[in-house]
Write an enzyme that holds these catalytic residues in place. Structure first.
Site, short mmCIF file in Angstrom:
data_model
loop_
_atom_site.label_atom_id
_atom_site.label_comp_id
_atom_site.label_asym_id
_atom_site.label_seq_id
_atom_site.Cartn_x
_atom_site.Cartn_y
_atom_site.Cartn_z
N TYR A 1 -20.19 23.76 5.00
CA TYR A 1 -21.76 24.08 6.09
C TYR A 1 -22.51 24.64 6.38
CZ TYR A 1 -17.09 22.22 8.32
OH TYR A 1 -16.20 21.24 8.27
N ASP B 1 -17.42 17.76 15.44
CA ASP B 1 -17.27 18.09 17.00
C ASP B 1 -18.87 17.39 17.01
OD1 ASP B 1 -15.66 20.19 16.84
OD2 ASP B 1 -16.62 22.11 16.96
N ASP C 1 -18.97 27.71 20.63
CA ASP C 1 -20.13 27.55 20.74
C ASP C 1 -21.22 27.76 21.98
OD1 ASP C 1 -20.16 24.54 21.88
OD2 ASP C 1 -18.63 23.62 19.77
N ARG D 1 -16.17 27.76 14.48
CA ARG D 1 -17.03 27.95 16.02
C ARG D 1 -15.86 29.73 16.09
NH1 ARG D 1 -13.74 24.60 19.64
NH2 ARG D 1 -13.29 23.11 17.69
#
Length: 294
Positions: free
Chosen positions: A66, A38, A80, A172
């Site tokens: 992550y 993203d 987000d 997300r």
């Protein structure tokens, strides 16, 4: 120009923005990437150049890792903090409650792709429908959370987590699911990919580093930053073949009488990586070759 360039994607850039920029830097249009990030996310983005683009979908390891910041008490339309707030609510959970909830997410599970994603339904990316104010029916997809742990705390009601997961996992959505498990809305406040397949942050170069290399040393200096195609297949066992076997493989013919366990191999001939092969009942067949015939 061929090989794999591990880019440390900056915030505010789409994965396509990175590719578009690198086409000029690498002086080739034949580029692809592995695993979209993203715009708000940073971190490891493998970019495949030239003949190496064929390796992107063949990697044996698609695991991602992550570091994410989850903000409790607020939800947005995008999942987000770049989106518009859709709901807020009180947060009763403390750090210990968050730690306990995270443990429940480890393992195989189903996850519904978010509307703001590149997933295509009837050939149309979901994000285009979302931008038009439409909601499209989606089906949950199987994912795997290999590990998830609490590694720090940000501001009030913000928690930093480290996640190792399968390809196709949306962090997300995971942030929203964590909030649901804690009984409050939640959204993703920050995201950094620390690993993609076999490559981690130690392999990555910033765009500034890549541009500086081009300015100071030209195309050869940029080529020196690229990793060999073979690195994508380093988890696979190695099988050495001779020139006669290579000739047969390059011409679509099997090679007989080879010893070894059945399975998938990375192939070398006289020290040169030539591609991938499948060995079964002592018969080797080429899966994908990365060298020109002859």
């Amino acid at each position: 120009m061929q090989g794999i360039l591990i880019v440390d994607k900056p915030a505010g850039w789409t994965s396509f923005d990175v590719i578009a920029k690198l086409r000029g830097v690498l002086e080739t249009r034949k580029l692809g990437h592995s695993g979209t990030l993203d715009p708000m996310a940073t971190g490891v983005l493998p970019v495949f150049a030239g003949p190496s683009t064929k390796a992107a979908d063949l990697q044996p390891d698609h695991t991602k890792a992550y570091r994410a910041r989850v903000r409790l008490g607020v939800a947005t339309d995008t999942g987000d903090i770049t989106g518009e707030v859709t709901s807020t609510g009180p947060v009763q959970a403390d750090e210990e409650a968050v730690r306990r909830v995270l443990e429940s997410f480890v393992g195989d599970r189903m996850q519904l792709p978010p509307m703001y994603s590149a997933v295509k339904i009837n050939g149309v990316p979901l994000y285009k429908a979302a931008r038009a104010g439409k909601t499209v029916e989606r089906k949950p997809r199987p994912i795997t959370i290999h590990s998830i742990e609490l590694v720090g705390k940000g501001g009030e009601n913000e928690y930093d987590i480290q996640v190792s997961c399968s390809k196709g996992t949306y962090i997300r959505v995971l942030a929203e699911e964590i909030g649901q498990a804690l009984g409050c809305p939640a959204t993703l406040a920050a995201l950094r990919r620390t690993r993609a397949g076999v490559w981690d942050e130690s392999c990555a170069h910033t765009l500034e580093e890549i541009l500086a290399a081009k300015e100071q040393g030209g195309l050869a200096a940029v080529q020196a930053l690229l990793l060999d195609t073979e690195t994508a297949f380093s988890p696979l066992p190695l099988l050495e073949v001779d020139q006669k076997a290579r000739f047969r493989l390059e011409n679509g013919a099997p090679v007989f009488g080879l010893s070894g366990e059945a399975g998938r191999y990375r192939l070398r001939c006289e020290g040169q990586f030539i591609g991938l092969g499948q060995l079964e009942d002592r018969v080797l067949r080429a899966e994908k070759l990365f060298v020109e015939r002859g």
